[in-house]
Design a protein around this motif. Structure first.
Motif, PDB file in Angstrom:
ATOM      1  N   ALA A  19      11.867  50.786  20.835  1.00 24.49           N
ATOM      2  CA  ALA A  19      12.390  50.265  22.105  1.00 24.49           C
ATOM      3  C   ALA A  19      12.315  51.294  23.243  1.00 24.49           C
ATOM      4  N   VAL A  20      12.165  52.558  22.904  1.00 25.25           N
ATOM      5  CA  VAL A  20      12.132  53.607  23.930  1.00 25.25           C
ATOM      6  C   VAL A  20      10.817  54.379  23.897  1.00 25.25           C
ATOM      7  N   LEU A  21       9.801  53.740  23.374  1.00 23.97           N
ATOM      8  CA  LEU A  21       8.500  54.385  23.191  1.00 23.97           C
ATOM      9  C   LEU A  21       7.978  55.035  24.477  1.00 23.97           C
ATOM     10  N   PHE A  22       8.200  54.392  25.613  1.00 23.19           N
ATOM     11  CA  PHE A  22       7.637  54.900  26.867  1.00 23.19           C
ATOM     12  C   PHE A  22       8.685  55.473  27.810  1.00 23.19           C
ATOM     13  N   ASP A  23       9.875  55.741  27.311  1.00 22.09           N
ATOM     14  CA  ASP A  23      10.949  56.288  28.148  1.00 22.09           C
ATOM     15  C   ASP A  23      10.861  57.809  28.210  1.00 22.09           C
ATOM     16  N   ASP A  24      11.054  58.347  29.406  1.00 22.66           N
ATOM     17  CA  ASP A  24      11.083  59.799  29.551  1.00 22.66           C
ATOM     18  C   ASP A  24      12.339  60.396  28.925  1.00 22.66           C
ATOM     19  N   ASP A  25      13.465  59.682  29.045  1.00 22.40           N
ATOM     20  CA  ASP A  25      14.730  60.168  28.500  1.00 22.40           C
ATOM     21  C   ASP A  25      15.384  59.044  27.696  1.00 22.40           C
ATOM     22  N   PRO A  26      14.960  58.866  26.446  1.00 24.90           N
ATOM     23  CA  PRO A  26      15.450  57.743  25.654  1.00 24.90           C
ATOM     24  C   PRO A  26      16.944  57.792  25.362  1.00 24.90           C
ATOM     25  N   VAL A  27      17.534  58.972  25.334  1.00 24.33           N
ATOM     26  CA  VAL A  27      18.943  59.098  24.975  1.00 24.33           C
ATOM     27  C   VAL A  27      19.828  58.303  25.935  1.00 24.33           C
ATOM     28  N   VAL A  28      19.474  58.253  27.201  1.00 25.52           N
ATOM     29  CA  VAL A  28      20.298  57.526  28.175  1.00 25.52           C
ATOM     30  C   VAL A  28      20.270  56.017  27.929  1.00 25.52           C
ATOM     31  N   ARG A  29      19.324  55.536  27.157  1.00 24.66           N
ATOM     32  CA  ARG A  29      19.225  54.105  26.868  1.00 24.66           C
ATOM     33  C   ARG A  29      19.781  53.723  25.506  1.00 24.66           C
ATOM     34  N   ALA A  30      20.382  54.667  24.799  1.00 21.11           N
ATOM     35  CA  ALA A  30      20.879  54.390  23.449  1.00 21.11           C
ATOM     36  C   ALA A  30      21.866  53.229  23.433  1.00 21.11           C
ATOM     37  N   ASP A  31      22.777  53.185  24.380  1.00 26.53           N
ATOM     38  CA  ASP A  31      23.772  52.111  24.419  1.00 26.53           C
ATOM     39  C   ASP A  31      23.113  50.758  24.693  1.00 26.53           C
ATOM     40  N   ALA A  32      22.190  50.711  25.616  1.00 28.48           N
ATOM     41  CA  ALA A  32      21.504  49.454  25.945  1.00 28.48           C
ATOM     42  C   ALA A  32      20.673  48.952  24.769  1.00 28.48           C
ATOM     43  N   VAL A  33      20.008  49.852  24.078  1.00 30.60           N
ATOM     44  CA  VAL A  33      19.208  49.454  22.920  1.00 30.60           C
ATOM     45  C   VAL A  33      20.131  48.967  21.796  1.00 30.60           C
ATOM     46  N   ALA A  34      21.269  49.623  21.622  1.00 32.43           N
ATOM     47  CA  ALA A  34      22.240  49.170  20.618  1.00 32.43           C
ATOM     48  C   ALA A  34      22.730  47.761  20.947  1.00 32.43           C
ATOM     49  N   ALA A  35      22.983  47.483  22.214  1.00 32.28           N
ATOM     50  CA  ALA A  35      23.417  46.139  22.625  1.00 32.28           C
ATOM     51  C   ALA A  35      22.332  45.113  22.323  1.00 32.28           C
ATOM     52  N   MET A  36      21.087  45.474  22.568  1.00 33.66           N
ATOM     53  CA  MET A  36      19.972  44.570  22.289  1.00 33.66           C
ATOM     54  C   MET A  36      19.893  44.271  20.789  1.00 33.66           C
ATOM     55  N   PHE A  37      19.982  45.311  19.963  1.00 36.49           N
ATOM     56  CA  PHE A  37      19.925  45.118  18.509  1.00 36.49           C
ATOM     57  C   PHE A  37      21.093  44.254  18.047  1.00 36.49           C
ATOM     58  N   GLU A  77      18.313  62.752  18.480  1.00 37.74           N
ATOM     59  CA  GLU A  77      19.528  62.600  19.289  1.00 37.74           C
ATOM     60  C   GLU A  77      19.680  61.151  19.753  1.00 37.74           C
ATOM     61  N   PHE A  78      18.575  60.513  20.115  1.00 35.16           N
ATOM     62  CA  PHE A  78      18.622  59.088  20.463  1.00 35.16           C
ATOM     63  C   PHE A  78      19.164  58.282  19.293  1.00 35.16           C
ATOM     64  N   LEU A  79      18.650  58.518  18.084  1.00 30.71           N
ATOM     65  CA  LEU A  79      19.119  57.771  16.919  1.00 30.71           C
ATOM     66  C   LEU A  79      20.607  58.018  16.662  1.00 30.71           C
ATOM     67  N   ARG A  80      21.046  59.246  16.846  1.00 33.32           N
ATOM     68  CA  ARG A  80      22.467  59.566  16.669  1.00 33.32           C
ATOM     69  C   ARG A  80      23.318  58.787  17.671  1.00 33.32           C
ATOM     70  N   GLN A  81      22.910  58.826  18.943  1.00 32.50           N
ATOM     71  CA  GLN A  81      23.651  58.116  19.991  1.00 32.50           C
ATOM     72  C   GLN A  81      23.575  56.594  19.803  1.00 32.50           C
ATOM     73  N   PHE A  82      22.427  56.108  19.376  1.00 31.73           N
ATOM     74  CA  PHE A  82      22.255  54.686  19.082  1.00 31.73           C
ATOM     75  C   PHE A  82      23.245  54.257  18.004  1.00 31.73           C
ATOM     76  N   ALA A  83      23.350  55.036  16.933  1.00 30.37           N
ATOM     77  CA  ALA A  83      24.254  54.703  15.836  1.00 30.37           C
ATOM     78  C   ALA A  83      25.708  54.680  16.312  1.00 30.37           C
ATOM     79  N   VAL A  84      26.091  55.643  17.123  1.00 33.25           N
ATOM     80  CA  VAL A  84      27.453  55.674  17.667  1.00 33.25           C
ATOM     81  C   VAL A  84      27.700  54.421  18.514  1.00 33.25           C
ATOM     82  N   ALA A  85      26.761  54.115  19.388  1.00 32.95           N
ATOM     83  CA  ALA A  85      26.916  52.947  20.263  1.00 32.95           C
ATOM     84  C   ALA A  85      26.947  51.647  19.461  1.00 32.95           C
ATOM     85  N   LEU A  86      26.103  51.546  18.457  1.00 32.01           N
ATOM     86  CA  LEU A  86      26.067  50.335  17.643  1.00 32.01           C
ATOM     87  C   LEU A  86      27.375  50.155  16.878  1.00 32.01           C
ATOM     88  N   ARG A  87      27.923  51.240  16.369  1.00 28.94           N
ATOM     89  CA  ARG A  87      29.184  51.146  15.628  1.00 28.94           C
ATOM     90  C   ARG A  87      30.323  50.659  16.523  1.00 28.94           C
TER      91      ARG A  87
END
Length: 87
Positions: free
Chosen positions: A13-31, A73-83
């Motif tokens: 979901a963040v393949l083309f993002d310069d800073d994927p970590v800032v999108r961790a919450d949005a990607v978690a919401a999408m999932f 770090e994105f995966l870590r933040q994604f997991a926190v946001a998803l939880r």
């Protein structure tokens, strides 16, 4: 069974993002809106396993251009946001 490929799934979901970590919450919401609770629990388990004991460079699964440290770090933040979004 450990599946680093499954753990890396959110990175697509963040393949083309310069800073994927800032999108961790949005990607978690999408999932959360697209996957069952059982599927999300399995995904979180796989992310936790891969972050605790790395087996591959997760960035290589989808050929993410971001550095490995940023992908993890994105995966870590994604997991926190998803939880925080889980029932």
């Amino acid at each position: 069974m450990k599946s680093p490929q499954l753990a890396a799934q959110p990175l697509y979901a963040v393949l083309f993002d310069d800073d994927p970590v800032v999108r961790a919450d949005a990607v978690a919401a999408m999932f959360r809106s697209q996957q069952s609770t059982d599927a999300l629990e399995l995904l979180l388990e796989q992310i936790d396993l891969e972050l605790a004991q790395p087996t591959i460079e997760v960035r290589t699964v989808h050929e993410n251009p971001q550095p490995e440290t940023v992908c993890r770090e994105f995966l870590r933040q994604f997991a926190v946001a998803l939880r925080t979004r889980m029932p």
